[in-house]
Design a protein around this motif. Structure first.
Motif, PDB file in Angstrom:
ATOM      1  N   GLU A 187     -50.343  95.069  54.887  1.00  0.00           N
ATOM      2  CA  GLU A 187     -49.260  96.051  54.799  1.00  0.00           C
ATOM      3  C   GLU A 187     -48.187  95.657  53.787  1.00  0.00           C
ATOM      4  O   GLU A 187     -47.389  96.497  53.357  1.00  0.00           O
ATOM      5  CB  GLU A 187     -48.621  96.264  56.175  1.00  0.00           C
ATOM      6  N   ASP A 188     -48.160  94.383  53.408  1.00  0.00           N
ATOM      7  CA  ASP A 188     -47.154  93.916  52.447  1.00  0.00           C
ATOM      8  C   ASP A 188     -47.663  93.927  51.005  1.00  0.00           C
ATOM      9  O   ASP A 188     -46.963  93.459  50.095  1.00  0.00           O
ATOM     10  CB  ASP A 188     -46.706  92.492  52.808  1.00  0.00           C
ATOM     11  N   ALA A 189     -48.854  94.439  50.783  1.00  0.00           N
ATOM     12  CA  ALA A 189     -49.432  94.437  49.434  1.00  0.00           C
ATOM     13  C   ALA A 189     -48.614  95.319  48.493  1.00  0.00           C
ATOM     14  O   ALA A 189     -48.188  96.423  48.858  1.00  0.00           O
ATOM     15  CB  ALA A 189     -50.868  94.932  49.485  1.00  0.00           C
ATOM     16  N   SER A 190     -48.397  94.839  47.291  1.00  0.00           N
ATOM     17  CA  SER A 190     -47.659  95.606  46.285  1.00  0.00           C
ATOM     18  C   SER A 190     -48.564  96.678  45.684  1.00  0.00           C
ATOM     19  O   SER A 190     -49.774  96.676  45.891  1.00  0.00           O
ATOM     20  CB  SER A 190     -47.158  94.673  45.183  1.00  0.00           C
ATOM     21  N   ASP A 191     -47.953  97.582  44.905  1.00  0.00           N
ATOM     22  CA  ASP A 191     -48.743  98.631  44.246  1.00  0.00           C
ATOM     23  C   ASP A 191     -49.768  98.017  43.295  1.00  0.00           C
ATOM     24  O   ASP A 191     -50.887  98.524  43.163  1.00  0.00           O
ATOM     25  CB  ASP A 191     -47.815  99.579  43.481  1.00  0.00           C
ATOM     26  N   GLU A 192     -49.367  96.913  42.624  1.00  0.00           N
ATOM     27  CA  GLU A 192     -50.287  96.253  41.690  1.00  0.00           C
ATOM     28  C   GLU A 192     -51.478  95.653  42.430  1.00  0.00           C
ATOM     29  O   GLU A 192     -52.623  95.736  41.960  1.00  0.00           O
ATOM     30  CB  GLU A 192     -49.549  95.138  40.919  1.00  0.00           C
ATOM     31  N   GLU A 193     -51.238  95.049  43.582  1.00  0.00           N
ATOM     32  CA  GLU A 193     -52.327  94.456  44.363  1.00  0.00           C
ATOM     33  C   GLU A 193     -53.270  95.535  44.901  1.00  0.00           C
ATOM     34  O   GLU A 193     -54.491  95.340  44.944  1.00  0.00           O
ATOM     35  CB  GLU A 193     -51.744  93.640  45.520  1.00  0.00           C
ATOM     36  N   VAL A 194     -52.699  96.670  45.303  1.00  0.00           N
ATOM     37  CA  VAL A 194     -53.522  97.788  45.780  1.00  0.00           C
ATOM     38  C   VAL A 194     -54.411  98.299  44.647  1.00  0.00           C
ATOM     39  O   VAL A 194     -55.616  98.520  44.819  1.00  0.00           O
ATOM     40  CB  VAL A 194     -52.634  98.925  46.338  1.00  0.00           C
ATOM     41  N   ALA A 195     -53.823  98.469  43.464  1.00  0.00           N
ATOM     42  CA  ALA A 195     -54.575  98.972  42.316  1.00  0.00           C
ATOM     43  C   ALA A 195     -55.655  97.975  41.894  1.00  0.00           C
ATOM     44  O   ALA A 195     -56.777  98.369  41.535  1.00  0.00           O
ATOM     45  CB  ALA A 195     -53.622  99.248  41.153  1.00  0.00           C
ATOM     46  N   ARG A 196     -55.354  96.691  41.958  1.00  0.00           N
ATOM     47  CA  ARG A 196     -56.331  95.672  41.568  1.00  0.00           C
ATOM     48  C   ARG A 196     -57.510  95.655  42.544  1.00  0.00           C
ATOM     49  O   ARG A 196     -58.671  95.565  42.132  1.00  0.00           O
ATOM     50  CB  ARG A 196     -55.661  94.292  41.526  1.00  0.00           C
ATOM     51  N   ALA A 197     -57.210  95.759  43.848  1.00  0.00           N
ATOM     52  CA  ALA A 197     -58.286  95.794  44.848  1.00  0.00           C
ATOM     53  C   ALA A 197     -59.172  97.018  44.645  1.00  0.00           C
ATOM     54  O   ALA A 197     -60.399  96.935  44.735  1.00  0.00           O
ATOM     55  CB  ALA A 197     -57.687  95.795  46.255  1.00  0.00           C
ATOM     56  N   ALA A 198     -58.549  98.154  44.320  1.00  0.00           N
ATOM     57  CA  ALA A 198     -59.318  99.378  44.076  1.00  0.00           C
ATOM     58  C   ALA A 198     -60.186  99.236  42.837  1.00  0.00           C
ATOM     59  O   ALA A 198     -61.329  99.711  42.798  1.00  0.00           O
ATOM     60  CB  ALA A 198     -58.375 100.561  43.938  1.00  0.00           C
ATOM     61  N   ALA A 199     -59.655  98.572  41.820  1.00  0.00           N
ATOM     62  CA  ALA A 199     -60.422  98.384  40.582  1.00  0.00           C
ATOM     63  C   ALA A 199     -61.636  97.499  40.818  1.00  0.00           C
ATOM     64  O   ALA A 199     -62.748  97.788  40.342  1.00  0.00           O
ATOM     65  CB  ALA A 199     -59.522  97.775  39.510  1.00  0.00           C
ATOM     66  N   ILE A 200     -61.455  96.402  41.566  1.00  0.00           N
ATOM     67  CA  ILE A 200     -62.583  95.507  41.858  1.00  0.00           C
ATOM     68  C   ILE A 200     -63.634  96.239  42.691  1.00  0.00           C
ATOM     69  O   ILE A 200     -64.843  96.066  42.481  1.00  0.00           O
ATOM     70  CB  ILE A 200     -62.082  94.252  42.609  1.00  0.00           C
ATOM     71  N   ALA A 201     -63.170  97.087  43.621  1.00  0.00           N
ATOM     72  CA  ALA A 201     -64.101  97.829  44.489  1.00  0.00           C
ATOM     73  C   ALA A 201     -64.714  99.036  43.789  1.00  0.00           C
ATOM     74  O   ALA A 201     -65.418  99.820  44.436  1.00  0.00           O
ATOM     75  CB  ALA A 201     -63.365  98.272  45.751  1.00  0.00           C
ATOM     76  N   GLN A 202     -64.442  99.213  42.518  1.00  0.00           N
ATOM     77  CA  GLN A 202     -64.982 100.325  41.727  1.00  0.00           C
ATOM     78  C   GLN A 202     -64.505 101.682  42.259  1.00  0.00           C
ATOM     79  O   GLN A 202     -65.216 102.684  42.181  1.00  0.00           O
ATOM     80  CB  GLN A 202     -66.519 100.279  41.714  1.00  0.00           C
ATOM     81  N   ALA A 203     -63.281 101.686  42.823  1.00  0.00           N
ATOM     82  CA  ALA A 203     -62.715 102.932  43.350  1.00  0.00           C
ATOM     83  C   ALA A 203     -61.662 103.517  42.423  1.00  0.00           C
ATOM     84  O   ALA A 203     -61.217 104.647  42.613  1.00  0.00           O
ATOM     85  CB  ALA A 203     -62.096 102.684  44.731  1.00  0.00           C
TER      86      ALA A 203
END
Length: 575
Positions: free
Chosen positions: A432-448
């Motif tokens: 829940e404390d993830a920043s917008d950059e961390e969310v975007a990076r996780a989505a990029a790695i997951a090919q989302a």
């Protein structure tokens, strides 16, 4: 029902206030007929207008005071009942959150929903009536009997005859109603289950043209519940006219014999009027208690079902002195693990032993029903093993604090599950404390990242309940991103690549490598192409380890693995 009364403890002051207000209301109600009797016997008979005005004014004040305390008593009882209902729902929900998957399998989702909503609603409904009637009805009944005796003891014999008849009618109705109310709650469970399955499985139902069958199931469950409800309401509907008939016959008897006593000069007109009022109070008090009896069977049945949930002890809990290092390093070991589902003829897993270390990818492959999902469910301790041990960082998972153990695991279930909210909120579910950059990076790695960018609101796009507005592959990628944003020591991917095409699968695994380089990765898969590059492949066959090794080693030593490979790869690829 008595066991749930502990939830009234925080509202002791309001309960006491309700009883005091109800007591004052009863006193006011009992005093009014006496004042009316005095007005008739003294004021009207003697033509004393001043007395009539004085006592009449006092009577108005008593009536107004009675109305005020009645409103306040209703307000207090409502606050108590609704507060108790809120606390009870919270307690049931919180307790159910601690259940292992075994308890969820045992109870079922449909009945847990019914018990948290419909069943709990019955208890506050009884409390609202009970707090007021518990004191008011007995006080009014006993007080009215005393006041009636003070007016005329001989005429009071009518009450002695009427009350047992009234009690017998209420008792007979209660005896018949209790099993009906218990049956109703079970039939509500069944209806909820049919509705839930019909809505969540709508795609399958339509694909197999089973809409008519599901409608018949619903109609059958609905009719069954309706017929039971009609029988209960018919019984309750017959009770009320019966009680009113007894009351009216009693009133006629009082007027008849009272008139004879007035004619004989043994009773005053005002006393007869007051006596009739007290008799009505007695009868209405009995009716109020009968309403309690009507509500009590259903509330008792619901309370028993609520207590069953609250008293059910989770099979997976923190130990008395839990191991809590704060962080998880990530080493996972299975030592001769055997697990059997309750009621199963043979173990789902038997004699499983292997070790998975940080920086390594351990893949698990096998046929349908081989026990792959069961195996990975033992690591976050969704179930507890019957024999052997599952260790994380050298410590049995049964010794870990559950919160600390699961905080170090990024679990991606076989069935992708999204929650209503935005895409960003669903990814942040992992952190829940993830920043917008961390969310975007996780989505990029997951090919989302690609399909999110194509959506009108991007990461603020709303996800429907259950993720019905995104495809199966998109749901899988979002659940993978949810695990990645957590940055855990242990990643568990439970057959999450089956919904992806080969190209996306390859890109995703390539992107995962540097991200999970220092973590332990346990990967369940159906495709050989997904597990070929793993550091260790565990082949399961009917709950047992058929082979452990690399892709090349297993091709040489494991017949089961060779069969799986041969069924998926061409001869050139196999060579």
């Amino acid at each position: 029902m008595v066991k749930l009364l502990r939830f009234l403890k925080p509202y002791s002051a309001l309960v006491a206030a309700t009883f005091l207000l109800v007591f004052l209301q009863a006193v006011a109600e009992l005093y009014l007929p006496t004042l009316m009797s005095d007005i008739v016997d003294v004021g009207v008979v003697n033509g004393d207008t001043g007395y009539i005005l004085r006592v009449g004014g006092w009577m108005l004040l008593v009536a107004l005071g009675g109305a005020v305390v009645a409103v306040l008593a209703s307000y207090c009882s409502s606050r108590v009942a609704m507060g108790m209902g809120r606390d009870l729902r919270q307690a049931v929900f919180r307790h159910a959150q601690g259940f292992s998957l075994h308890e969820f399998d045992r109870l079922g989702t449909a009945t847990l929903i019914t018990r948290t909503t419909n069943d709990i609603l019955q208890v506050p409904n009884l409390i609202i009536v009970g707090l007021r009637m518990m004191l008011f009805a007995p006080m009014m009944g006993i007080g009215s009997v005393v006041m009636a005796l003070s007016k005329d003891r001989t005429l009071s014999l009518i009450i002695v005859v009427a009350l047992p008849v009234l009690g017998a009618a209420v008792g007979a109705a209660a005896v018949k109603a209790i099993p009906m109310f218990q049956a109703m709650q079970k039939k509500i469970d069944r209806l909820n289950r049919v509705v839930r399955e019909g809505l969540t499985g709508i795609r399958v139902i339509r694909a197999f043209n089973r809409t008519d069958y599901e409608q018949e199931r619903f109609v059958d469950a609905n009719r069954d519940l309706t017929e039971t409800a009609i029988r209960v309401n018919r019984l309750m509907g017959a009770l009320m006219p019966t009680l009113m008939l007894i009351m009216n016959l009693t009133a006629i008897a009082v007027v008849w014999f009272g008139g004879l006593r007035i004619d004989a000069g043994r009773m005053e007109v005002g006393d007869l009027m007051a006596f009739i009022q007290y008799v009505m109070h007695i009868m209405f008090s009995t009716m109020m208690l009968s309403m309690m009896f009507i509500m009590l069977p259903r509330a008792s049945a619901s309370a028993a079902r609520i207590n069953e949930v609250l008293e059910m002890r989770p099979s997976v809990t923190d130990p008395p002195e839990p191991y809590s290092p704060g962080t998880v390093r990530g080493e996972v070991e299975f030592r001769n693990v055997t697990y059997r589902y309750p009621g199963a003829e043979r173990p789902a897993l038997e004699g499983i032993s292997f070790r998975a270390r940080p920086g390594e990818v351990t893949a698990i492959i096998g046929g349908t029903g081989a026990g792959k999902t069961t195996l990975v469910n033992l690591i976050p301790r969704f179930y507890d093993v019957q024999e052997g041990a599952v260790l994380v960082d050298g410590v049995d998972v049964r010794q870990w604090r559950l919160r600390d153990l699961r905080a170090g695991i990024g679990y991606v279930p076989q069935r992708a599950m999204l929650f209503s909210g935005t895409i960003a909120a669903n990814i942040r579910f992992g952190n829940e404390d993830a920043s917008d950059e961390e969310v975007a990076r996780a989505a990029a790695i997951a090919q989302a990242e690609g399909f999110i960018a194509e959506m009108k609101d991007g990461y603020d796009t709303a996800i429907a309940q259950g993720g019905t507005n995104v495809s199966g592959g998109q749901k899988q990628r979002l659940t993978i991103a949810r695990a990645l944003v957590r940055k855990p020591a242990i990643y568990i991917f439970d057959d999450n690549f089956s919904a992806l095409d080969f190209k996306t699968d390859a890109r995703l695994r390539a992107a995962l490598k540097p991200e999970t380089a220092r973590s332990t990765v346990i990967l369940v898969a159906q495709r050989v192409s997904t597990v070929m590059d793993a550091d260790r492949i565990i082949v399961l066959d009917q709950g047992r380890v058929a082979g452990i090794g690399t892709h090349r080693e297993l091709l040489q030593s494991c017949e089961v693995y060779r069969e799986i490979v041969a069924s998926q790869l061409a001869e050139e690829e196999l060579a």
